[in-house]
Scaffold this motif. Structure first.
Motif: not given
Ligand code: ATP
Ligand code: MG
Length: 379
Positions: A132-134, A139-142, A180-182, A258-260
């Motif tokens: 669940i993402k705000a 960023y960085d998973g916060y 994996r993630e690329v 995943n995101e841009i």
């Molecule tokens: P960053 O700033 O490092 O890019 P972020 O806070 O913007 O991170 P995301 O890139 O959406 O957030 O998610 C961080 C990480 O969590 C991803 O790189 C991935 O490892 C994991 N993750 C995110 N969404 C999923 C998902 N739907 N399923 C599995 N893992 C996920």
């Protein structure tokens, strides 16, 4: 020629370092107080925001979470590159998802949630393993929460009920088990030319990027083309100028976005030593209207983030191809303090160099390195 960067962290710093040989002066805006600072020394420059915008040839960003008023001011100057629309799309997961859907680009299955009770319907649609993402300011998973199974739902609902979900909706995603993630980092100029770096392979730990390997291992032409086509669709629809990063999950032969990130990106730091022109220089070239530089790979490179770790001795620099980029920030838990770029002629040699590096570093801060060295030894 001067360039003003919104944000004054390490990305602005690396842009300034890359701009110097080209005669480009880079100044930064500390978005917390709108003061103008030198992105390397962090000294405050005696200049108002309005004057700095007026004197700059172009204004760009080092991150997408720019306060609304500041973004509007800069947008009004007609000097902002990439555009405010591109920055807002990267800053808001709802906008980002809508764009991906509009362009028919594969991404992670999701629901938009504006009331906690909608989580039940999200579980019906996506299953009980959720992330669940705000939609803004993460960023960085916060700004992320994970649901492992339904038993955790009541606690999670209580927690999320404290947030204003009308103001900042949640993007609820299915927790994918990807291979994996690329990521693809590339640069587009005003004329629409695009220069692609190769896909990088990204290793995350607790939601944070720890290691990027570039070029990624085992990339066939089909995956490469998929990534480049997706990038091109996104960049063209946003009439994008500058470096743009697209993060992917690889599921079999399919890439899901995943995101841009509408900016230079951590998974592109390897280009500082591993490519003919680094992402920072190419971003400046693009926004300044200069010809793009070659993105050709010169060395196989591992970018290794230094996270939450205080300063250490520099003896690892004796490893051939080892380069340190230290950002000079105050240490904090999980804060990115710097990175290594470790370059070699091939994956086997890179594996040996990573093994050598491991001996110099405290394992608690670098949990991915040993296994990654072992994996790369197979190539
Ligand atoms: P960053 O700033 O490092 O890019 P972020 O806070 O913007 O991170 P995301 O890139 O959406 O957030 O998610 C961080 C990480 O969590 C991803 O790189 C991935 O490892 C994991 N993750 C995110 N969404 C999923 C998902 N739907 N399923 C599995 N893992 C996920
Ligand atoms: Mg991410």
């Amino acid at each position: 020629m001067s360039i003003l960067v919104l944000g004054s962290g390490q990305l602005a710093r690396m842009m300034a370092l890359a701009g110097h040989p080209l005669g480009l002066t880079v100044q930064a805006v500390d978005v917390a107080d709108n003061k103008i600072v030198d992105p390397i020394s962090k000294n405050v420059v005696n200049c108002s925001l309005d004057t700095a915008i007026e004197e700059a040839n172009v204004v760009t960003v080092e991150f997408e979470h720019i306060p609304e008023a500041l973004l509007e001011t800069v947008h009004a100057s007609n000097k902002l590159k990439p555009s405010a629309e591109a920055i807002l799309t990267g800053a808001d997961r709802v906008r980002e998802k809508k764009l991906l859907e509009k362009l028919g680009i594969a991404n992670c299955p999701f629901s938009i949630v504006t009331e906690v009770d909608q989580l039940d319907a999200a579980i019906d649609k996506l299953g009980e393993k959720l992330i669940i993402k705000a939609s803004r300011d993460g960023y960085d998973g916060y700004g992320q929460w994970r649901l492992k199974d339904k038993s955790q739902l009541p606690d999670l609902k209580r927690h999320l009920a404290k947030l204003d979900l009308n103001e900042v909706p949640l993007i609820v995603e299915k927790m994918l088990s990807f291979e994996r993630e690329v990521s693809l980092v590339a640069v587009r100029n005003q004329a629409g030319d695009i220069a692609f770096y190769p896909l990088a392979e990204n290793l995350h730990y607790e939601g944070q990027l720890h290691v990027s390997i570039a070029p990624a291992t085992n990339i066939d032409e089909d995956l490469n083309l998929q990534a480049q086509e997706i990038f091109t669709k996104l960049a063209e629809s946003l009439d994008y100028v500058g470096v743009l990063a697209v993060e992917f999950f690889q599921m079999g032969q399919q890439l899901l976005v995943n995101e841009i990130a509408p900016r230079v990106h951590n998974s592109g730091h390897w280009t500082m030593q591993g490519a003919e022109t680094c992402q920072f220089e190419n971003h400046l070239r693009a926004v300044r209207g200069l010809p793009l530089g070659s993105t050709k790979v010169t060395r196989t490179t591992a970018m290794i983030n230094i996270i939450g770790c205080k300063d250490f001795n520099r003896d690892m620099l004796s490893i051939p191809g080892c380069h340190l980029h230290w950002y000079g920030k105050t240490p904090r838990v999980k804060r990115k303090m710097g990175h290594f770029n470790l370059c070699a002629d091939n994956y086997k040699e890179l594996s040996k160099s990573i093994q050598a590096l491991v001996e110099y570093l405290p394992e608690e801060f670098f949990p991915m390195l040993k296994d990654e060295a072992a994996r790369l030894a197979q190539f």
